[in-house]
Write a protein that holds these residues in place. Structure first.
Motif, PDB file in Angstrom:
ATOM      1  N   MET A  27       0.824  -1.203   0.000  1.00  0.00           N
ATOM      2  CA  MET A  27       0.000   0.000   0.000  1.00  0.00           C
ATOM      3  C   MET A  27       0.859   1.254   0.000  1.00  0.00           C
ATOM      4  O   MET A  27       0.585   2.213  -0.714  1.00  0.00           O
ATOM      5  N   SER A  28       1.919   1.228   0.797  1.00  0.00           N
ATOM      6  CA  SER A  28       2.726   2.451   0.923  1.00  0.00           C
ATOM      7  C   SER A  28       3.446   2.755  -0.389  1.00  0.00           C
ATOM      8  O   SER A  28       3.854   3.881  -0.634  1.00  0.00           O
ATOM      9  N   ALA A  29       3.602   1.738  -1.247  1.00  0.00           N
ATOM     10  CA  ALA A  29       4.311   1.962  -2.509  1.00  0.00           C
ATOM     11  C   ALA A  29       3.379   2.450  -3.614  1.00  0.00           C
ATOM     12  O   ALA A  29       3.831   2.867  -4.663  1.00  0.00           O
ATOM     13  N   GLU A  30       2.060   2.391  -3.373  1.00  0.00           N
ATOM     14  CA  GLU A  30       1.110   2.742  -4.437  1.00  0.00           C
ATOM     15  C   GLU A  30       0.606   4.164  -4.242  1.00  0.00           C
ATOM     16  O   GLU A  30      -0.107   4.443  -3.292  1.00  0.00           O
ATOM     17  N   ARG A  31       0.984   5.049  -5.153  1.00  0.00           N
ATOM     18  CA  ARG A  31       0.593   6.452  -4.982  1.00  0.00           C
ATOM     19  C   ARG A  31      -0.575   6.849  -5.881  1.00  0.00           C
ATOM     20  O   ARG A  31      -1.068   7.959  -5.791  1.00  0.00           O
ATOM     21  N   ASP A  32      -1.000   5.927  -6.748  1.00  0.00           N
ATOM     22  CA  ASP A  32      -2.127   6.240  -7.615  1.00  0.00           C
ATOM     23  C   ASP A  32      -3.400   5.782  -6.918  1.00  0.00           C
ATOM     24  O   ASP A  32      -3.645   4.588  -6.749  1.00  0.00           O
ATOM     25  N   LEU A  33      -4.228   6.749  -6.531  1.00  0.00           N
ATOM     26  CA  LEU A  33      -5.420   6.451  -5.741  1.00  0.00           C
ATOM     27  C   LEU A  33      -6.330   5.449  -6.453  1.00  0.00           C
ATOM     28  O   LEU A  33      -6.958   4.602  -5.812  1.00  0.00           O
ATOM     29  N   ASP A  34      -6.378   5.531  -7.775  1.00  0.00           N
ATOM     30  CA  ASP A  34      -7.251   4.643  -8.543  1.00  0.00           C
ATOM     31  C   ASP A  34      -6.772   3.189  -8.513  1.00  0.00           C
ATOM     32  O   ASP A  34      -7.522   2.278  -8.837  1.00  0.00           O
ATOM     33  N   ILE A  40      -6.518  -1.920  -1.527  1.00  0.00           N
ATOM     34  CA  ILE A  40      -6.926  -1.978  -0.115  1.00  0.00           C
ATOM     35  C   ILE A  40      -8.161  -2.866   0.042  1.00  0.00           C
ATOM     36  O   ILE A  40      -8.214  -3.728   0.928  1.00  0.00           O
ATOM     37  N   LEU A  41      -9.126  -2.673  -0.839  1.00  0.00           N
ATOM     38  CA  LEU A  41     -10.368  -3.451  -0.735  1.00  0.00           C
ATOM     39  C   LEU A  41     -10.099  -4.937  -0.918  1.00  0.00           C
ATOM     40  O   LEU A  41     -10.650  -5.780  -0.207  1.00  0.00           O
ATOM     41  N   TYR A  42      -9.223  -5.234  -1.873  1.00  0.00           N
ATOM     42  CA  TYR A  42      -8.880  -6.631  -2.140  1.00  0.00           C
ATOM     43  C   TYR A  42      -8.224  -7.255  -0.910  1.00  0.00           C
ATOM     44  O   TYR A  42      -8.604  -8.346  -0.458  1.00  0.00           O
ATOM     45  N   GLY A 161      -6.711  -0.846   8.365  1.00  0.00           N
ATOM     46  CA  GLY A 161      -7.225   0.503   8.138  1.00  0.00           C
ATOM     47  C   GLY A 161      -6.225   1.575   8.528  1.00  0.00           C
ATOM     48  O   GLY A 161      -6.077   2.593   7.839  1.00  0.00           O
ATOM     49  N   ALA A 162      -5.519   1.336   9.643  1.00  0.00           N
ATOM     50  CA  ALA A 162      -4.551   2.329  10.111  1.00  0.00           C
ATOM     51  C   ALA A 162      -3.449   2.504   9.085  1.00  0.00           C
ATOM     52  O   ALA A 162      -3.002   3.621   8.807  1.00  0.00           O
ATOM     53  N   ASN A 163      -3.003   1.397   8.504  1.00  0.00           N
ATOM     54  CA  ASN A 163      -1.968   1.509   7.479  1.00  0.00           C
ATOM     55  C   ASN A 163      -2.527   2.057   6.178  1.00  0.00           C
ATOM     56  O   ASN A 163      -1.861   2.819   5.479  1.00  0.00           O
ATOM     57  N   ALA A 164      -3.769   1.688   5.867  1.00  0.00           N
ATOM     58  CA  ALA A 164      -4.401   2.214   4.652  1.00  0.00           C
ATOM     59  C   ALA A 164      -4.543   3.732   4.750  1.00  0.00           C
ATOM     60  O   ALA A 164      -4.351   4.452   3.764  1.00  0.00           O
TER      61      ALA A 164
ATOM     62  N   ALA B 165      11.422   1.435   2.977  1.00  0.00           N
ATOM     63  CA  ALA B 165      11.701   1.754   1.577  1.00  0.00           C
ATOM     64  C   ALA B 165      10.537   2.530   0.963  1.00  0.00           C
ATOM     65  O   ALA B 165      10.736   3.556   0.302  1.00  0.00           O
ATOM     66  N   GLY B 166       9.303   2.042   1.191  1.00  0.00           N
ATOM     67  CA  GLY B 166       8.121   2.719   0.644  1.00  0.00           C
ATOM     68  C   GLY B 166       7.970   4.115   1.216  1.00  0.00           C
ATOM     69  O   GLY B 166       7.683   5.076   0.492  1.00  0.00           O
ATOM     70  N   ALA B 167       8.176   4.220   2.537  1.00  0.00           N
ATOM     71  CA  ALA B 167       8.015   5.516   3.196  1.00  0.00           C
ATOM     72  C   ALA B 167       9.060   6.514   2.697  1.00  0.00           C
ATOM     73  O   ALA B 167       8.763   7.683   2.450  1.00  0.00           O
TER      74      ALA B 167
END
Lengths: 502, 502
Positions: A27-34, A40-42, A161-164, B165-167
Motif C-alpha cells: 500500500m505504501s508503494a502505491e501512490r495512484d489512488l485509482d 486496499i479493498l482486495y 485501516g490504520a496503514n491504509a 523503503a516505501g516511506a
C-alpha cells in the motif's frame, strides 16, 4: 513466511500479521489512488474473509464521506457523516459489527433493493491516521461460509485501516500537489499567452493534439512507429513539454509578437510626419524660387512665375504623394510585387530638407530594409527575435528541477522547431537527434498555428488546406511523413475537438 | 497489544510484529525526510536491540549510496556501491551479519578511528521496494548486552527495511514534487520580472524579507502580535504569496511598466516631428508674406521686405524653440514647477498649419494632459493600469487549485497594496479585513521598491531613509506600526542580506 509455530491459532495469527505487514508495504508503494483503493479493498476482503468491502474517505470541509470505489459499484457515493452505519462509525470512531443485517434497524435496505445484493453480516471500522483522527471508514460485507465477523477480524481490519489511512493520505496529497503543479503551469501559460491575443489557447490545444497523437501512435501496427509505447509518465512529460513549448515568448517584446505590418505603427507615424515636412519643404522651395525669380525677372513677371511654379509644385507634390502611396503598399504583409524591391532602392536616393536646412533621406535605411521584406512582416532580425523564444523556453525549462520522470521536458520542447532535413531552428539539428516527441509537436504546432483564427499576419486556414500544407512540408523532407499519416488517419483533430465539446 | 499467548518466544515475536506494524503506520504518515530518517533509525535500533543504526539511500544515477543521517554523524556521507560492507549489501542484495568486526577483513576501521566509536557486531540488510529492487541499506551496530545479531534480527530488520523503503520513496517523491513546484514558480516569476529589468529579483527579495519578518514576529513578546505563530505550512503559504504578489504584471503593457518620462518615446518623436512641420510652416508663411509684400510694394522694396521678414521669422522660430524647450522640461519625471500647469494650458492654444493647409494644435490634448502630470511619469489611467496588476495577480492565483494548506495565497497577495486607513487599492478595504500577512508584505514590498536600484522613475534610497519613509507612512496610519517596529528592531534586512551572502 516470517515465523513458524506448532501452535495453530497462534501461527495463523502470525501468518495474518506477516501478511498485513506485506500489505502495508504494498500500500505504501502505491501512490495512484485509482489503483490503491482497489488494492486496499482486495486485501481487506482477504484478511477478514469477506465477500466484498467498501471504503469511505472523510471530507472534513463538507462533513461527508465519499467513495470512489465500493466493490460492486462504479459511481462516486457521498454520505453525510453521522448517518447510516458508515456515517456513524465515522462520527463516533467506534466499530460496528452486525451479525444479521436485516435484524438491525441501523441497516438501510435500499442498497440491496437497488443492487440485488443480499447483505447478511457487516463489519464497519474507522480508519485512523497517525494522530488518531478518523480519516475514513472500511466496511466489510458477508463473512465467507455464512460465519459472522469476530473480534480478531475487527482487530485485523482496524490494523489494516490504520496503514491504509497513511497510504491514502499520501496518495491524496500526491494527487493534490500534482493538480497544484498542473494548475499553476496551465494558468501561467494562459497569462503569458494573453500578451498576444492571437495565440490565446494555442499551447493547451497543442498539448491536447500531441497527447492524442501519442495515443494514436500506440495503435499503429505498421511502419517505423509500430512498437512505440508511451508510459503514463511519458505522456505527462509530453503534455508538459507541449504546454510549455512557447513559454519563452515571455522574453520576446510585445511589439514584435503582434507586428501586423512591415513597419511598426510608430515607425509609420514617423514616416508620415516626415512626408509632411517634405511636403512643406517643396512648398517652401517653390516660394523661395518665386522670390528669386522676381529678383531676376521683376515684379511684372510675377503672374507668369506663379503659374509656372504652381504647375511645378503640383507635379512635385503629386510625385511625393505617389511615393507615399507606394510605400504604404509595400508596408502591407503581402508578398512584395515584381520590381518592388528595385523601386524601393531607387526611392532610397530621394531626399528632402528638414526644418533646420539639413538635407536628409526621405526614406531611412531601416525603413527601406523593413519595406523590402519579401514575405510576411518580420525582418531577419525580428524573425530571429521571435525564433529566440525557443532558446528562452529552453533556458527557462532547464532551470526547473524536474522530477526524474519529467526530466526530458526541456529537451523535447527545445526541438519543436527543428526540421527533419536539418533546416530548423535554433540548432538546425538532423532528424536522428530530434526526439520523436518533438517531431510530433512540430506537426501539431504548425497545424494549430495554421487553423487558429486571428494570427496578425494571416487568416485561419481550413482543416483540409492545413493538412495539404503539412503534407507538402512532409514531402519536402521537413516533417515526419509517418507521424503525419497517423495524425491524419487516426483523426486526432476530430477526437480532440469531440472531447473538448463534452 | 494485538495478540496474547502463553508461549513466550511466540508471543515475543507477535509483539515485535505488532510493533513493526505500528512502525510501518508511523513511517507511512511521515513525509518529511528529515523527520522520517531519524524515526526509522530509532525504530530499527529498538527492534533489533542495536546500539545505533545507519541508513543509506541508493542513488542509481551516480551508483552511490548516500546518507543524511547516520546516528552519531552529522554530515552527508557518500559511498560507491560495491565498496565497504554497506556497498556490498547494496550491490549483492544479500544480508551481511558480522559477529566480530575487528576479525572481519571487510570491516573498515577508519570510521572507528576518527569517531572514537568501538564497533563490535554489525548487521547490514538491504531495503527493497515493492518491485524487489534494492533502494538502500540499513546497518545496525553493536547488539546490546554484548550479544550478536541472530536470524530473527535479520528477518525483522529486513521487514522494517521493506516498509521503510516505501516511506522513504514517498518522502523523496514528496520532496521532489515540492522542489519542482517551487522551482517552477521561482523560474516563472524571474521570467515575468525580466520584462521590466528594474524590478529583477524584487519578488524573491520580498519573499525573503516577509518570511524573515514572520520569524522575527514569533520572537515578539509584547504588543498585539505577541502570541502570533506561523506553522511551517503557513510560512510556505506566505512565501508563495510574496513570491507571486506581482505575477499580474504580466498583464500590464511593457511600455507602461518601463515608462521613464511623461510622454512615451514615440510620442516625443511625433511631437518633435510636428515642431519640424511647424518650423517649416513659419518659414513658408514668411516667404508667402514676402511675395505678397512684393506685389504691394514692388520689387524695389525687396531688400527691405527681406530684412523685416528675416527679423520676424527669427523671432517666431525662437519662440517656437522656446515652446519645445519648455515642453521637454515638463516631460521629465520631476515635480511640475510652479505655474507650469497654467503655462501648458496657454500653450494648448498654439496652432500651426500642416502640409495640407489644415490648422492644427501644436500640442495635442493628450500630450498636454501627460505633460501636466504633477508627480512621476504616469497619468491617472496609466497608474490604474499599473495598479490593475493586483487584480491580475488575484485572478491568476484564484484559478490555481491550491492545496488546503496553501489556500490563502490568493487572498494574501490580493491585499498587499491595501492600507490600514482604507486608502489602498484595489479594494480600499479597512485594516481589520486585511490579513496580517498582507500588512507584513506591504512593508517589505515598499522597502524593497525604495532600496532597489534602477527603478525608471527614481534612484535607490539608502536603508535609513527608506525606514524613515516607512515610519512616516506608519505614523500617517497607512502601514502597521507594530510590524514596522519588529521589521526594524529585529534587523530583518540585515539577516536576509547576511543569509544571501552565505
Amino acid at each position: 513466511m516470517l515465523f513458524q509455530s506448532d501452535d495453530t491459532a497462534l501461527s495463523r495469527r502470525l501468518l495474518k500479521l506477516t501478511s498485513l505487514l506485506d500489505v502495508a508495504k504494498a500500500m505504501s508503494a502505491e501512490r495512484d489512488l485509482d489503483l490503491l483503493l482497489p488494492l486496499i479493498l482486495y486485501e481487506a476482503s482477504k484478511v477478514v474473509e469477506a465477500d466484498r468491502c467498501s471504503l469511505f474517505i472523510m471530507d472534513r470541509e463538507r462533513n461527508e464521506l465519499w467513495s470512489k470505489v465500493a466493490q460492486g459499484s462504479k459511481n462516486e457515493i457521498r454520505l453525510p457523516v453521522g448517518s447510516g452505519i458508515a456515517g456513524q462509525v465515522a462520527s463516533t470512531g467506534a466499530v460496528i459489527n452486525i451479525p444479521d443485517a436485516y435484524a438491525d434497524e441501523r441497516f438501510n435496505r435500499s442498497f440491496d433493493t437497488s443492487s440485488g445484493y443480499h447483505t447478511q453480516t457487516i463489519l464497519c471500522v474507522p480508519m485512523r491516521d497517525a494522530s488518531g483522527e478518523v480519516t475514513g471508514v472500511i466496511q466489510a460485507l458477508n463473512k465467507r461460509n455464512g460465519r459472522i465477523f469476530d473480534a480478531e477480524d475487527e482487530e485485523l481490519l482496524l490494523a489494516l485501516g490504520a496503514n491504509a489511512a497513511g497510504a491514502i493520505e499520501n496518495a491524496l496529497l500526491h494527487e493534490e500537489i500534482n493538480r497544484l503543479f498542473e494548475g499553476f503551469v496551465s494558468a501561467s501559460v494562459v497569462a503569458i499567452e494573453a500578451r498576444d491575443p492571437s495565440t490565446a489557447g494555442h499551447s493547451e490545444r497543442v498539448a491536447n493534439l500531441t497527447v492524442e497523437l501519442a495515443h494514436a501512435l500506440e495503435h499503429t501496427a505498421t511502419g517505423p512507429y509500430a512498437n512505440i509505447r508511451f508510459s503514463p509518465m511519458e505522456l505527462q512529460e509530453l503534455r508538459y513539454a507541449s504546454l510549455l513549448h512557447d513559454f519563452g515568448k515571455v522574453g520576446v517584446r510585445e511589439a514584435v509578437l503582434v507586428k501586423a505590418e512591415k513597419l511598426y505603427p510608430h515607425e509609420l507615424d514617423m514616416l508620415r510626419a516626415r512626408f509632411q515636412v517634405a511636403r512643406k519643404d517643396l512648398q517652401l522651395q517653390s516660394y523661395r524660387r518665386r522670390l528669386t525669380a522676381v529678383k531676376l525677372r521683376g515684379d511684372k513677371a510675377l503672374p507668369e512665375i506663379e503659374a509656372e511654379e504652381e504647375e511645378r509644385l503640383g507635379e512635385e507634390l503629386k510625385r511625393l504623394d505617389e511615393v507615399l502611396e507606394f510605400t504604404l503598399t509595400c508596408n502591407r504583409p503581402t508578398v512584395l510585387a515584381q520590381g518592388g524591391f528595385e523601386r524601393l532602392q531607387e526611392l532610397a536616393q530621394l531626399t528632402y530638407t528638414d526644418a533646420f536646412g539639413q538635407e536628409r533621406p526621405l526614406l531611412q535605411t531601416p525603413e527601406i530594409r523593413s519595406l523590402s521584406i519579401t514575405r510576411g512582416t518580420l525582418s531577419a532580425e525580428e524573425r530571429r527575435e521571435i525564433e529566440s523564444h525557443v532558446d528562452h523556453t529552453y533556458r527557462f525549462l532547464s532551470q526547473i528541477p524536474w522530477t526524474r520522470t519529467l526530466r526530458r521536458v526541456p529537451e523535447i520542447a527545445y526541438a519543436h522547431h527543428e526540421k527533419l532535413d536539418g533546416t530548423g531552428y535554433p540548432r538546425a539539428i538532423p532528424s536522428k537527434t530530434i526526439p520523436v516527441q518533438s517531431k510530433m509537436m512540430a506537426i501539431t504546432d504548425i497545424y494549430d498555428a495554421l487553423t487558429a483564427s486571428d494570427r496578425p499576419y494571416k487568416k485561419a486556414v481550413p482543416h483540409t488546406l492545413a493538412i495539404d500544407i503539412l503534407s507538402r512540408e512532409a514531402n519536402s523532407g521537413q516533417l515526419d511523413k509517418e507521424l503525419l499519416t497517423v495524425f491524419t488517419e487516426a483523426e486526432v483533430v476530430r477526437k480532440v475537438t469531440a472531447r473538448a465539446k463534452k
